[in-house]
Design a protein around this motif. Structure first.
Motif, PDB file in Angstrom:
ATOM      1  N   TRP A 131       0.852  -1.183   0.000  1.00 22.01           N
ATOM      2  CA  TRP A 131       0.000   0.000   0.000  1.00 22.01           C
ATOM      3  C   TRP A 131       0.885   1.230   0.000  1.00 22.01           C
ATOM      4  CZ3 TRP A 131      -1.178   3.995   3.645  1.00 22.01           C
ATOM      5  CH2 TRP A 131      -2.228   4.832   3.234  1.00 22.01           C
ATOM      6  N   LEU A 132       0.560   2.192  -0.867  1.00 18.98           N
ATOM      7  CA  LEU A 132       1.316   3.438  -0.967  1.00 18.98           C
ATOM      8  C   LEU A 132       0.497   4.565  -0.362  1.00 18.98           C
ATOM      9  CD1 LEU A 132       2.452   3.062  -4.666  1.00 18.98           C
ATOM     10  CD2 LEU A 132       3.679   2.369  -2.612  1.00 18.98           C
ATOM     11  N   ASN A 133       1.069   5.255   0.597  1.00 23.37           N
ATOM     12  CA  ASN A 133       0.386   6.373   1.251  1.00 23.37           C
ATOM     13  C   ASN A 133       0.585   7.630   0.401  1.00 23.37           C
ATOM     14  OD1 ASN A 133      -0.810   8.199   2.903  1.00 23.37           O
ATOM     15  ND2 ASN A 133       0.643   7.999   4.589  1.00 23.37           N
ATOM     16  N   ARG A 134      -0.244   7.764  -0.609  1.00 18.86           N
ATOM     17  CA  ARG A 134      -0.117   8.902  -1.528  1.00 18.86           C
ATOM     18  C   ARG A 134      -0.928  10.102  -1.058  1.00 18.86           C
ATOM     19  NH1 ARG A 134       2.551   7.912  -6.250  1.00 18.86           N
ATOM     20  NH2 ARG A 134       1.321   9.479  -7.309  1.00 18.86           N
ATOM     21  N   ARG A 135      -1.605   9.973   0.080  1.00 18.30           N
ATOM     22  CA  ARG A 135      -2.385  11.091   0.611  1.00 18.30           C
ATOM     23  C   ARG A 135      -1.519  12.089   1.339  1.00 18.30           C
ATOM     24  NH1 ARG A 135      -7.333   8.775   3.886  1.00 18.30           N
ATOM     25  NH2 ARG A 135      -7.571  10.988   4.188  1.00 18.30           N
ATOM     26  N   SER A 136      -0.353  11.678   1.788  1.00 18.57           N
ATOM     27  CA  SER A 136       0.493  12.553   2.612  1.00 18.57           C
ATOM     28  C   SER A 136       1.928  12.582   2.100  1.00 18.57           C
ATOM     29  CB  SER A 136       0.485  12.060   4.061  1.00 18.57           C
ATOM     30  OG  SER A 136      -0.816  12.016   4.567  1.00 18.57           O
ATOM     31  N   PRO A 137       2.166  13.180   0.941  1.00 15.10           N
ATOM     32  CA  PRO A 137       3.552  13.244   0.471  1.00 15.10           C
ATOM     33  C   PRO A 137       4.382  14.187   1.333  1.00 15.10           C
ATOM     34  CG  PRO A 137       2.153  14.541  -0.956  1.00 15.10           C
ATOM     35  CD  PRO A 137       1.248  13.851   0.029  1.00 15.10           C
ATOM     36  N   VAL A 138       5.653  13.923   1.375  1.00 12.32           N
ATOM     37  CA  VAL A 138       6.603  14.771   2.092  1.00 12.32           C
ATOM     38  C   VAL A 138       7.503  15.395   1.039  1.00 12.32           C
ATOM     39  CG1 VAL A 138       8.535  14.739   3.717  1.00 12.32           C
ATOM     40  CG2 VAL A 138       6.511  13.330   4.150  1.00 12.32           C
ATOM     41  N   LEU A 139       7.792  16.678   1.189  1.00 14.44           N
ATOM     42  CA  LEU A 139       8.697  17.348   0.263  1.00 14.44           C
ATOM     43  C   LEU A 139      10.118  17.266   0.787  1.00 14.44           C
ATOM     44  CD1 LEU A 139       6.728  20.540  -0.792  1.00 14.44           C
ATOM     45  CD2 LEU A 139       7.107  18.474  -2.109  1.00 14.44           C
ATOM     46  N   THR A 140      11.036  16.887  -0.082  1.00 11.82           N
ATOM     47  CA  THR A 140      12.445  16.823   0.292  1.00 11.82           C
ATOM     48  C   THR A 140      13.064  18.212   0.147  1.00 11.82           C
ATOM     49  OG1 THR A 140      13.147  16.270  -1.945  1.00 11.82           O
ATOM     50  CG2 THR A 140      12.599  14.424  -0.490  1.00 11.82           C
ATOM     51  N   GLU A 141      14.316  18.325   0.519  1.00 12.90           N
ATOM     52  CA  GLU A 141      14.999  19.619   0.438  1.00 12.90           C
ATOM     53  C   GLU A 141      15.062  20.159  -0.987  1.00 12.90           C
ATOM     54  OE1 GLU A 141      18.790  19.014   2.254  1.00 12.90           O
ATOM     55  OE2 GLU A 141      17.914  18.709   4.227  1.00 12.90           O
ATOM     56  N   ASP A 142      15.124  19.254  -1.962  1.00 17.55           N
ATOM     57  CA  ASP A 142      15.161  19.696  -3.356  1.00 17.55           C
ATOM     58  C   ASP A 142      13.762  19.741  -3.989  1.00 17.55           C
ATOM     59  OD1 ASP A 142      14.794  16.976  -3.444  1.00 17.55           O
ATOM     60  OD2 ASP A 142      16.372  16.591  -4.903  1.00 17.55           O
ATOM     61  N   ARG A 143      12.747  19.810  -3.133  1.00 21.08           N
ATOM     62  CA  ARG A 143      11.342  19.974  -3.522  1.00 21.08           C
ATOM     63  C   ARG A 143      10.777  18.793  -4.306  1.00 21.08           C
ATOM     64  NH1 ARG A 143       8.883  24.110  -1.940  1.00 21.08           N
ATOM     65  NH2 ARG A 143       7.439  24.217  -3.661  1.00 21.08           N
ATOM     66  N   ARG A 144      11.327  17.623  -4.112  1.00 17.01           N
ATOM     67  CA  ARG A 144      10.773  16.411  -4.707  1.00 17.01           C
ATOM     68  C   ARG A 144       9.862  15.742  -3.688  1.00 17.01           C
ATOM     69  NH1 ARG A 144      15.042  13.107  -8.063  1.00 17.01           N
ATOM     70  NH2 ARG A 144      13.081  12.466  -8.992  1.00 17.01           N
ATOM     71  N   ARG A 145       8.879  15.012  -4.165  1.00 14.43           N
ATOM     72  CA  ARG A 145       7.949  14.324  -3.271  1.00 14.43           C
ATOM     73  C   ARG A 145       8.454  12.915  -2.970  1.00 14.43           C
ATOM     74  NH1 ARG A 145       2.598  15.900  -6.468  1.00 14.43           N
ATOM     75  NH2 ARG A 145       2.326  17.973  -5.616  1.00 14.43           N
ATOM     76  N   LYS A 146       8.148  12.478  -1.746  1.00 12.31           N
ATOM     77  CA  LYS A 146       8.381  11.089  -1.384  1.00 12.31           C
ATOM     78  C   LYS A 146       7.173  10.619  -0.584  1.00 12.31           C
ATOM     79  CE  LYS A 146      11.147  11.887   2.805  1.00 12.31           C
ATOM     80  NZ  LYS A 146      12.440  11.600   3.432  1.00 12.31           N
ATOM     81  N   TRP A 147       6.892   9.323  -0.659  1.00  8.45           N
ATOM     82  CA  TRP A 147       5.738   8.747  -0.006  1.00  8.45           C
ATOM     83  C   TRP A 147       6.165   7.574   0.861  1.00  8.45           C
ATOM     84  CZ3 TRP A 147       5.758  10.278  -5.067  1.00  8.45           C
ATOM     85  CH2 TRP A 147       4.826  11.242  -5.434  1.00  8.45           C
TER      86      TRP A 147
END
Length: 83
Positions: free
Chosen positions: A37-53
């Motif tokens: 299961w991928l938690n795509r409801r709450s992405p986190v932004l990294t320092e270089d403004r990329r998303r991670k889940w």
């Protein structure tokens, strides 16, 4: 099992954070998981403004673990050949 359903499955409640991208109990790869299961409801932004889940895995050994999508090693990404 649909990895993209918006509501987390009940089994994700007992997940532990895996600091290496494998099952912390038996060291199996994410490719060997029985459920995902991928938690795509709450992405986190990294320092270089990329998303991670958060990616949750139900291992064949019975352990449930999660890791960040950005921690996935390149060998765990499979590609489909194009004819």
């Amino acid at each position: 099992m649909d990895a993209f359903v918006p509501i987390p499955p009940e089994w994700t409640n007992k997940a532990t954070h895996a600091y290496e991208f494998c099952c912390p109990n038996c060291h199996s790869s994410s490719l060997e998981a029985e459920k995902v299961w991928l938690n795509r409801r709450s992405p986190v932004l990294t320092e270089d403004r990329r998303r991670k889940w958060q990616e949750f895995y139900y291992c064949h050994c019975g352990s449930v673990w999660w890791a960040w999508s950005s921690d996935r090693p390149p060998k765990d990404i499979t590609t489909v050949p194009i004819d």
